[in-house]
Design an enzyme around this catalytic site. Structure first.
Site, PDB file in Angstrom:
ATOM      1  N   ASP A   1       0.977   3.265   0.733  1.00 57.68           N
ATOM      2  CA  ASP A   1       1.181   1.822   0.626  1.00 57.68           C
ATOM      3  C   ASP A   1       0.180   1.059   1.496  1.00 57.68           C
ATOM      4  OD1 ASP A   1       2.108  -0.707   0.248  1.00 57.68           O
ATOM      5  OD2 ASP A   1       4.073  -0.386   1.177  1.00 57.68           O
TER       6      ASP A   1
ATOM      7  N   ASP B   1      -2.843  -3.756  -3.318  1.00 56.42           N
ATOM      8  CA  ASP B   1      -1.615  -3.199  -2.764  1.00 56.42           C
ATOM      9  C   ASP B   1      -1.215  -1.928  -3.524  1.00 56.42           C
ATOM     10  OD1 ASP B   1       0.899  -2.631  -1.827  1.00 56.42           O
ATOM     11  OD2 ASP B   1       1.750  -4.611  -2.237  1.00 56.42           O
TER      12      ASP B   1
END
Ligand SMILES: *[C@@H]1O[C@H](CO)[C@@H](O)[C@H](O)[C@H]1NC(C)=O
Ligand SMILES: *[C@@H]1O[C@H](CO)[C@@H](O)[C@H](O)[C@H]1NC(C)=O
Ligand SMILES: *[C@@H]1O[C@H](CO)[C@@H](O)[C@H](O)[C@H]1NC(C)=O
Ligand SMILES: *[C@@H]1O[C@H](CO)[C@@H](O)[C@H](O)[C@H]1NC(C)=O
Length: 402
Positions: free
Chosen positions: A58, A267
């Site tokens: 992440d 992201d």
């Protein structure tokens, strides 16, 4: 010859254990895919005894954490997680006064009520709370062994014992994993800790997400291998919570979709790409327009909010380029990111074509373009926190290239 050199290098490494080579990196193979798994993850051995865990990579958050059974609080863990991390109380003794705990709180968005400061009742643990678009995770820091390609190291990460989904969840289903690998640019980030321990010399992260169902891909921490055809580089915005080259305008089939630029962030924790409704609404209209008579909505398909019956002219996803058009994100200074149709569409299990660009205004009040996994497939994306630059290059993300 090769054997001779490797034994000499081995000897040098033995003699200089604290001076790793200047281009040191750790590489992980990735598991997962955009659909149907909905994540890309690394496998890491953690704890004593070492156990294997899957962590979602992440770049949109700072804290690494595991679904965790706390010796006192137990766990309100995410459903479907098959193996919880079970630290001893001794591992959880990261003092609230420890500079690392301060750094953690600095790396989390500045919401005093969600980030408890030291309490008199519990001064010997470091509590935190992280917010994601889909929910929250609460935990305490743990200091435990992590097995890396270069040996075992003590690392500090979260024991997440209270995960609460946001209701109703707007996010499509994802396969459960054991935790999150926080690759943001924070002080407590995974790369920053490895650099501090001199396992790597540079805070640089690179990922290459495989396209299609069975391809995985790879993640670099510390540096990256340069692809043959060069990288498009852009300066990263400073003081932003997410990796961002700044504002972008969105174009489909050469036509600008919305007059204003909007901040775009990369992201890897987001499976799909999100556009604020100002862009999403006209973009959807334009896609429907381009589909013309072929665009029969498949309303009963729960996979994603917008699906169409697959036109007969399209046999596999590779054929969509004839019907759909390339999307472009244009940043300043002629910096362009091209997103061909296969990087914004999926073929669902019901044999429908679904739009992998979602309405960001449904999940997030902040007006941002979020570039998720689907649009970063078969692309090397590099986040160079040393130079403050980020870059991308279209390459096939097959591990056989390494
Ligand atoms: C974690 O443990 C190691 C030794 O096992 C120690 O050197 C390090 O200071 C600890 N880190 C924190 C933040 O407590
Ligand atoms: C939210 O998303 C993260 C990252 O993809 C995932 O690990 C977590 O389980 C999700 N949380 C909830 C409450 O669904
Ligand atoms: C990560 O940490 C950095 C440095 O403390 C901070 O500027 C950034 O906002 C944090 N990002 C997120 C998503 O919390
Ligand atoms: C996108 O979301 C916003 C806010 O929820 C909503 O007003 C808008 O109608 C949505 N767009 C579409 C095309 O569904």
């Amino acid at each position: 010859m090769a054997a001779t050199w490797s034994s000499i290098i081995g000897l040098i490494l033995l003699l200089l254990p604290l001076a790793p080579s200047s281009s040191s990196y750790i590489m992980y193979r990735l598991g997962g895919n955009v659909f149907p798994i909905g994540r890309f993850f690394v496998e890491m051995k953690i704890g004593e005894p070492l156990m294997l865990y899957q962590l979602d990579i992440d770049t949109g958050s700072n804290v690494t954490w595991l679904e965790c059974y706390h010796p006192v609080h137990g766990c309100h863990c995410s459903p479907g997680v098959n193996q919880l991390y079970r630290p001893a109380l001794g591992n959880l003794r990261v003092e609230c006064k420890d500079p690392f705990c301060d750094a953690l709180h600095a790396d989390l968005p500045d919401l005093p009520d969600t980030n408890p400061q030291c309490t008199r009742e519990d001064p010997h643990q470091c509590h935190y709370k992280v917010e994601y678009v889909n929910g929250t995770s609460e935990g305490v820091l743990s200091n435990d062994t992590v097995s890396l390609a270069k040996g075992n190291r003590p690392m500090v990460f979260g024991c997440g014992y209270n995960q609460r989904p946001r209701n109703p969840s707007q996010e499509p289903n994802q396969k459960p994993v054991h935790g999150i690998l926080g690759l943001g640019n924070g002080i407590v980030g995974f790369a920053a800790q490895l650099k501090k321990q001199q396992v790597i010399t540079k805070n640089v992260i690179g990922h290459c997400l495989g396209y299609g169902r069975n391809r995985g891909g790879y993640l670099f921490i510390g540096d990256y291998k340069f692809p043959p055809n060069g990288i498009t580089w852009a300066p990263m915005r400073k003081y932003e919570p997410f990796y961002s080259p700044g504002q972008a305008t969105v174009h489909l089939d050469g036509q600008q979709i919305y007059a204003n630029g909007m901040s775009a962030v990369f992201d890897s924790g987001a499976t799909y790409t999100y556009m604020p409704s100002q862009i999403y609404n006209p973009l959807l209209a334009k896609v429907i327009d381009l589909l013309g008579d072929a665009g029969k909505p498949a309303k009963d398909d729960p996979t994603l909010p917008r699906c169409w019956k697959k036109p007969e002219s399209i046999e596999s996803l590779d054929d969509v380029k004839n019907t759909f058009k390339t999307l472009e994100l244009r940043f300043g200074n002629n910096i362009v990111m091209k997103i061909p149709p296969i990087k914004y569409l999926i073929l669902s299990d019901y044999n429908n074509l679904c739009l992998g660009i979602l309405n960001g205004s449904d999940v997030d009040e902040n007006q941002k373009i979020i570039i998720g996994d689907i649009s970063m497939q078969d692309m090397l994306v590099v986040y160079d926190n040393e130079r403050g630059m980020m870059g991308w290059a279209n390459i096939p993300c097959t591990t056989s290239r390494l």
